[in-house]
Design a protein around this motif. Sequence first.
Motif, PDB file in Angstrom:
ATOM      1  N   PRO A   1      89.335  26.689  16.802  1.00 35.31           N
ATOM      2  CA  PRO A   1      88.850  26.200  15.596  1.00 35.31           C
ATOM      3  C   PRO A   1      87.796  27.213  14.947  1.00 35.31           C
ATOM      4  O   PRO A   1      87.857  27.097  13.726  1.00 35.31           O
ATOM      5  CB  PRO A   1      88.279  24.986  15.978  1.00 35.31           C
ATOM      6  CG  PRO A   1      87.969  24.978  17.363  1.00 35.31           C
ATOM      7  CD  PRO A   1      88.922  25.921  17.954  1.00 35.31           C
ATOM      8  N   GLY A   2      87.050  27.791  15.637  1.00 34.35           N
ATOM      9  CA  GLY A   2      85.949  28.750  14.984  1.00 34.35           C
ATOM     10  C   GLY A   2      86.394  30.123  14.829  1.00 34.35           C
ATOM     11  O   GLY A   2      85.972  31.003  14.223  1.00 34.35           O
ATOM     12  N   GLY A   3      87.903  30.311  14.956  1.00 40.33           N
ATOM     13  CA  GLY A   3      88.289  31.601  14.961  1.00 40.33           C
ATOM     14  C   GLY A   3      88.460  31.967  13.379  1.00 40.33           C
ATOM     15  O   GLY A   3      88.728  30.747  12.296  1.00 40.33           O
ATOM     16  N   THR A   4      88.732  33.225  12.856  1.00 37.49           N
ATOM     17  CA  THR A   4      88.907  33.455  11.507  1.00 37.49           C
ATOM     18  C   THR A   4      90.247  33.052  11.027  1.00 37.49           C
ATOM     19  O   THR A   4      91.234  33.175  11.678  1.00 37.49           O
ATOM     20  CB  THR A   4      88.620  34.908  11.420  1.00 37.49           C
ATOM     21  OG1 THR A   4      87.246  35.384  11.676  1.00 37.49           O
ATOM     22  CG2 THR A   4      88.974  35.299  10.129  1.00 37.49           C
ATOM     23  N   MET A   5      90.360  32.528   9.999  1.00 50.61           N
ATOM     24  CA  MET A   5      91.653  32.268   9.166  1.00 50.61           C
ATOM     25  C   MET A   5      92.051  33.618   8.457  1.00 50.61           C
ATOM     26  O   MET A   5      91.337  34.140   7.791  1.00 50.61           O
ATOM     27  CB  MET A   5      91.626  31.148   8.397  1.00 50.61           C
ATOM     28  CG  MET A   5      92.908  30.701   7.654  1.00 50.61           C
ATOM     29  SD  MET A   5      93.697  29.641   9.157  1.00 50.61           S
ATOM     30  CE  MET A   5      95.257  28.956   8.095  1.00 50.61           C
ATOM     31  N   THR A   6      93.198  34.105   8.662  1.00 48.14           N
ATOM     32  CA  THR A   6      93.727  35.070   7.942  1.00 48.14           C
ATOM     33  C   THR A   6      94.733  34.872   6.657  1.00 48.14           C
ATOM     34  O   THR A   6      95.205  33.729   6.668  1.00 48.14           O
ATOM     35  CB  THR A   6      94.379  36.123   8.820  1.00 48.14           C
ATOM     36  OG1 THR A   6      95.765  35.531   9.155  1.00 48.14           O
ATOM     37  CG2 THR A   6      93.745  36.462  10.139  1.00 48.14           C
ATOM     38  N   ARG A   7      94.864  35.733   5.850  1.00 48.97           N
ATOM     39  CA  ARG A   7      95.585  35.507   4.666  1.00 48.97           C
ATOM     40  C   ARG A   7      96.975  35.228   5.074  1.00 48.97           C
ATOM     41  O   ARG A   7      97.869  34.208   4.719  1.00 48.97           O
ATOM     42  CB  ARG A   7      95.703  36.718   3.827  1.00 48.97           C
ATOM     43  CG  ARG A   7      94.232  37.026   3.216  1.00 48.97           C
ATOM     44  CD  ARG A   7      94.017  38.295   2.496  1.00 48.97           C
ATOM     45  NE  ARG A   7      95.289  38.692   1.540  1.00 48.97           N
ATOM     46  CZ  ARG A   7      95.303  38.420   0.269  1.00 48.97           C
ATOM     47  NH1 ARG A   7      94.254  37.779  -0.331  1.00 48.97           N
ATOM     48  NH2 ARG A   7      96.199  38.812  -0.421  1.00 48.97           N
ATOM     49  N   GLY A   8      97.564  35.868   6.078  1.00 46.77           N
ATOM     50  CA  GLY A   8      98.960  35.569   6.629  1.00 46.77           C
ATOM     51  C   GLY A   8      98.997  34.493   7.355  1.00 46.77           C
ATOM     52  O   GLY A   8      99.956  33.519   6.995  1.00 46.77           O
ATOM     53  N   MET A   9      98.005  33.689   7.861  1.00 43.15           N
ATOM     54  CA  MET A   9      97.850  32.327   8.562  1.00 43.15           C
ATOM     55  C   MET A   9      98.244  31.444   7.523  1.00 43.15           C
ATOM     56  O   MET A   9      98.982  30.343   7.577  1.00 43.15           O
ATOM     57  CB  MET A   9      96.842  32.207   9.253  1.00 43.15           C
ATOM     58  CG  MET A   9      96.664  32.892  10.853  1.00 43.15           C
ATOM     59  SD  MET A   9      95.094  32.768  11.609  1.00 43.15           S
ATOM     60  CE  MET A   9      94.954  33.680  12.800  1.00 43.15           C
ATOM     61  N   LEU A  10      97.359  31.628   6.448  1.00 41.73           N
ATOM     62  CA  LEU A  10      97.319  30.597   5.313  1.00 41.73           C
ATOM     63  C   LEU A  10      98.780  30.462   4.653  1.00 41.73           C
ATOM     64  O   LEU A  10      99.208  29.371   4.266  1.00 41.73           O
ATOM     65  CB  LEU A  10      96.235  30.909   4.459  1.00 41.73           C
ATOM     66  CG  LEU A  10      96.163  29.781   3.144  1.00 41.73           C
ATOM     67  CD1 LEU A  10      95.899  28.277   3.572  1.00 41.73           C
ATOM     68  CD2 LEU A  10      95.206  30.346   1.944  1.00 41.73           C
ATOM     69  N   VAL A  11      99.125  31.494   4.128  1.00 39.28           N
ATOM     70  CA  VAL A  11     100.392  31.537   3.412  1.00 39.28           C
ATOM     71  C   VAL A  11     101.665  30.918   4.230  1.00 39.28           C
ATOM     72  O   VAL A  11     102.533  30.258   3.872  1.00 39.28           O
ATOM     73  CB  VAL A  11     100.867  32.763   2.723  1.00 39.28           C
ATOM     74  CG1 VAL A  11     100.042  33.121   1.756  1.00 39.28           C
ATOM     75  CG2 VAL A  11     101.011  33.982   3.746  1.00 39.28           C
TER      76      VAL A  11
END
Length: 233
Positions: free
Chosen positions: A6-16
Motif C-alpha cells: 500500500p505504501g509503494g509508489t504508484m507508477t504511470r503505467g500502473m494507473l492507466v
Amino acid sequence: DTTFTPGGTMTRGMLVTTLYRMAGSPSLENEDLGYPFADVPGDAWYADGVYWARLNGVVSGYSDSAFGPNDPLTREQLSAILWRYAGSPAVGGGASFADESDIAPWAASAVDWAQESGYVSGVGGNRFDPDGIATRAQVAVILMRYDQAQTEEPSPEPAPEPTPEAGTDVLVAYFSATGNTENIAEHLVSILDADLYEIVPQVPYTSEDLNYSNSDGRSVSHRTPPLCLDQAA
C-alpha cells in the motif's frame, strides 16, 4: 500473491492499466495504435493500458516517443488523468489551496474537479502538494470514491399521490385494514355524492399486525403512530 504494498509508489503505467481494467479491458486488436512509444514495448504488461489511454484521450505522453510508464505518479498527474478518464467534466471552481500557484496550468481544472467531487483532498495545512508522489493505497481509495460516485443510483422520485376523480367538493378519505371501514366509506360516498380516496399504508398490514393481543403488532396504540392522521396530512 499475498502483498499489495500500500505504501509503494504508484507508477504511470500502473494507473492507466487500472483504468483500462475499470473500462472492461476492451480489445485493441483492430485499433490503429498510431506511433509507438519507444519506452512502451508491445509485450509489456502495461502496454494495452497505455495505448488504450492514448486512444481515448486519457493520456498523451511526455512526447510522441516517451510515456514514462515506470515514472512515479504525481498527485497532479493523477488528478489530470482521472479527470480526462471521466470525460473532462465542467468545473465549478474548487477552494484554493495554499500552494495553488504550484499546480501546473494543465492540471488546474482537474485538481479543482477532483477536490470539488470529493475524490482528492489536501495533505494538511490546506496544501495539495501537486508534485507529491501518490501511493498505491492512496490511488486505490481515490478510485474507489470515483467508482462509487458513478455507480450510486439516484433516489427514485416518489410516486405521485393518487387523486380522487373530480366532480364534488366532498371527499371521503379512509384507511381500512380489514375492510370494515371501507364498507362504511363507500356507504358515505353514496349518501354524500362524494369522491373516495383510499389511504394505503406503505408497508401492508399482516395478520400479526392486526392481532390486538400481540404487544409488538402495529395495531397496538402505544407502539403505533396514528397512521391515518399522519398519511391524511
